[in-house]
Design a protein around this motif. Structure first.
Motif, PDB file in Angstrom:
ATOM      1  N   VAL A   1       0.869  -1.170   0.000  1.00  0.00           N
ATOM      2  CA  VAL A   1       0.000   0.000   0.000  1.00  0.00           C
ATOM      3  C   VAL A   1       0.907   1.221   0.000  1.00  0.00           C
ATOM      4  O   VAL A   1       1.813   1.334   0.832  1.00  0.00           O
ATOM      5  CB  VAL A   1      -0.939   0.036   1.231  1.00  0.00           C
ATOM      6  CG1 VAL A   1      -1.666   1.371   1.309  1.00  0.00           C
ATOM      7  CG2 VAL A   1      -1.940  -1.098   1.160  1.00  0.00           C
ATOM      8  N   ILE A   2       0.670   2.104  -0.959  1.00  0.00           N
ATOM      9  CA  ILE A   2       1.414   3.357  -1.033  1.00  0.00           C
ATOM     10  C   ILE A   2       0.476   4.463  -0.592  1.00  0.00           C
ATOM     11  O   ILE A   2      -0.587   4.659  -1.176  1.00  0.00           O
ATOM     12  CB  ILE A   2       1.943   3.624  -2.455  1.00  0.00           C
ATOM     13  CG1 ILE A   2       2.920   2.516  -2.850  1.00  0.00           C
ATOM     14  CG2 ILE A   2       2.603   5.010  -2.532  1.00  0.00           C
ATOM     15  CD1 ILE A   2       3.433   2.618  -4.271  1.00  0.00           C
ATOM     16  N   ILE A   3       0.878   5.169   0.446  1.00  0.00           N
ATOM     17  CA  ILE A   3       0.089   6.300   0.940  1.00  0.00           C
ATOM     18  C   ILE A   3       0.601   7.533   0.230  1.00  0.00           C
ATOM     19  O   ILE A   3       1.741   7.955   0.435  1.00  0.00           O
ATOM     20  CB  ILE A   3       0.220   6.444   2.472  1.00  0.00           C
ATOM     21  CG1 ILE A   3      -0.231   5.148   3.158  1.00  0.00           C
ATOM     22  CG2 ILE A   3      -0.584   7.636   2.960  1.00  0.00           C
ATOM     23  CD1 ILE A   3       0.072   5.115   4.642  1.00  0.00           C
ATOM     24  N   GLY A   4      -0.219   8.099  -0.635  1.00  0.00           N
ATOM     25  CA  GLY A   4       0.163   9.265  -1.417  1.00  0.00           C
ATOM     26  C   GLY A   4       0.116   8.958  -2.896  1.00  0.00           C
ATOM     27  O   GLY A   4       0.862   8.113  -3.387  1.00  0.00           O
ATOM     28  N   GLY A   5      -0.778   9.627  -3.601  1.00  0.00           N
ATOM     29  CA  GLY A   5      -0.964   9.381  -5.026  1.00  0.00           C
ATOM     30  C   GLY A   5      -0.417  10.479  -5.906  1.00  0.00           C
ATOM     31  O   GLY A   5      -0.932  10.724  -6.985  1.00  0.00           O
ATOM     32  N   GLY A   6       0.643  11.141  -5.454  1.00  0.00           N
ATOM     33  CA  GLY A   6       1.328  12.105  -6.309  1.00  0.00           C
ATOM     34  C   GLY A   6       2.200  11.370  -7.309  1.00  0.00           C
ATOM     35  O   GLY A   6       2.151  10.134  -7.429  1.00  0.00           O
ATOM     36  N   LEU A   7       3.009  12.108  -8.025  1.00  0.00           N
ATOM     37  CA  LEU A   7       3.863  11.512  -9.056  1.00  0.00           C
ATOM     38  C   LEU A   7       4.778  10.438  -8.474  1.00  0.00           C
ATOM     39  O   LEU A   7       4.882   9.339  -9.028  1.00  0.00           O
ATOM     40  CB  LEU A   7       4.686  12.598  -9.756  1.00  0.00           C
ATOM     41  CG  LEU A   7       5.621  12.121 -10.865  1.00  0.00           C
ATOM     42  CD1 LEU A   7       4.843  11.423 -11.971  1.00  0.00           C
ATOM     43  CD2 LEU A   7       6.408  13.289 -11.426  1.00  0.00           C
TER      44      LEU A   7
ATOM     45  N   ASP B   1       1.643  -6.152   3.137  1.00  0.00           N
ATOM     46  CA  ASP B   1       2.861  -6.664   3.760  1.00  0.00           C
ATOM     47  C   ASP B   1       3.848  -5.519   3.939  1.00  0.00           C
ATOM     48  O   ASP B   1       4.685  -5.539   4.829  1.00  0.00           O
ATOM     49  CB  ASP B   1       3.513  -7.725   2.864  1.00  0.00           C
ATOM     50  CG  ASP B   1       2.562  -8.848   2.509  1.00  0.00           C
ATOM     51  OD1 ASP B   1       1.894  -9.361   3.424  1.00  0.00           O
ATOM     52  OD2 ASP B   1       2.477  -9.194   1.315  1.00  0.00           O
ATOM     53  N   THR B   2       3.751  -4.531   3.032  1.00  0.00           N
ATOM     54  CA  THR B   2       4.650  -3.380   3.012  1.00  0.00           C
ATOM     55  C   THR B   2       3.825  -2.112   2.830  1.00  0.00           C
ATOM     56  O   THR B   2       2.910  -2.088   2.009  1.00  0.00           O
ATOM     57  CB  THR B   2       5.664  -3.499   1.852  1.00  0.00           C
ATOM     58  OG1 THR B   2       6.379  -4.729   1.979  1.00  0.00           O
ATOM     59  CG2 THR B   2       6.640  -2.334   1.840  1.00  0.00           C
ATOM     60  N   VAL B   3       4.176  -1.069   3.589  1.00  0.00           N
ATOM     61  CA  VAL B   3       3.528   0.234   3.457  1.00  0.00           C
ATOM     62  C   VAL B   3       4.595   1.255   3.095  1.00  0.00           C
ATOM     63  O   VAL B   3       5.626   1.353   3.762  1.00  0.00           O
ATOM     64  CB  VAL B   3       2.818   0.651   4.766  1.00  0.00           C
ATOM     65  CG1 VAL B   3       2.203   2.034   4.619  1.00  0.00           C
ATOM     66  CG2 VAL B   3       1.755  -0.367   5.150  1.00  0.00           C
ATOM     67  N   ALA B   4       4.357   2.000   2.028  1.00  0.00           N
ATOM     68  CA  ALA B   4       5.283   3.061   1.606  1.00  0.00           C
ATOM     69  C   ALA B   4       4.591   4.404   1.806  1.00  0.00           C
ATOM     70  O   ALA B   4       3.403   4.547   1.530  1.00  0.00           O
ATOM     71  CB  ALA B   4       5.671   2.886   0.144  1.00  0.00           C
ATOM     72  N   TYR B   5       5.338   5.357   2.285  1.00  0.00           N
ATOM     73  CA  TYR B   5       4.817   6.690   2.595  1.00  0.00           C
ATOM     74  C   TYR B   5       5.357   7.662   1.551  1.00  0.00           C
ATOM     75  O   TYR B   5       6.556   7.919   1.506  1.00  0.00           O
ATOM     76  CB  TYR B   5       5.289   7.065   4.002  1.00  0.00           C
ATOM     77  CG  TYR B   5       4.656   8.268   4.596  1.00  0.00           C
ATOM     78  CD1 TYR B   5       3.346   8.240   5.035  1.00  0.00           C
ATOM     79  CD2 TYR B   5       5.379   9.441   4.768  1.00  0.00           C
ATOM     80  CE1 TYR B   5       2.767   9.349   5.617  1.00  0.00           C
ATOM     81  CE2 TYR B   5       4.814  10.550   5.348  1.00  0.00           C
ATOM     82  CZ  TYR B   5       3.511  10.498   5.775  1.00  0.00           C
ATOM     83  OH  TYR B   5       2.940  11.599   6.352  1.00  0.00           O
ATOM     84  N   ALA B   6       4.470   8.194   0.700  1.00  0.00           N
ATOM     85  CA  ALA B   6       4.901   9.081  -0.392  1.00  0.00           C
ATOM     86  C   ALA B   6       4.061  10.352  -0.385  1.00  0.00           C
ATOM     87  O   ALA B   6       3.462  10.725  -1.385  1.00  0.00           O
ATOM     88  CB  ALA B   6       4.776   8.361  -1.730  1.00  0.00           C
TER      89      ALA B   6
END
Length: 142
Positions: free
Chosen positions: A6-12, A90-95
């Motif tokens: 899951v990526i938090i943040g839908g910018g570029l 399983d993995t969370v990325a903060y963007a």
């Protein structure tokens, strides 16, 4: 990086990361608080991302949602209808968001006879603006 991301943040940055992870075979969910995705991208880049996203069945993009919690099971977010949803990960990325690195810039401002500020130490933004500033900084070296 796990299989479910899951990526938090839908910018570029978040969208490009999602595409790369999908190419690697991972299941990716992008969560964005605002309406739309890659709004900080150049129009042609965002159109390209949109076209490529159609080729990735493992990509799920959810806008207008607010992340409320990160748990061992994944990310909990409130969607636009006000419902709480768990997105397994399983993995969370903060963007999300960027800040200028002005403090470091100030510390280095007396390190040489000529110091120019360029890029994110001035203000976070696109690569082309940083390249332009770097070019003009180099042209001003005497």
């Amino acid at each position: 990086v796990g299989e479910r991301v899951v990526i938090i943040g839908g910018g570029l940055a978040g969208c490009e990361s999602a595409m790369e992870l999908c190419r690697e075979g991972r299941k990716v969910t992008v969560l964005e608080a605002a309406k739309g995705f890659a709004r900080d991208a150049h129009r042609m880049a965002s159109l390209g991302l949109l076209e490529e996203s159609k080729r990735h069945p493992n990509l799920k993009a959810v806008d207008q949602c607010r992340v409320t919690e990160i748990t061992p099971e994944g990310v909990v977010a409130t969607n636009r209808d006000g419902n709480s949803v768990l997105y397994p990960a399983d993995t969370v990325a903060y963007a999300v968001g960027m800040r200028a690195r002005t403090q470091l810039s100030l510390q280095l401002s007396n390190a040489a006879p000529y110091v120019a500020w360029a890029g994110d130490c001035v203000k976070p933004r696109r690569t082309m603006e940083a390249i332009r500033e770097g070019y003009f900084a180099a042209m001003n070296i005497r």
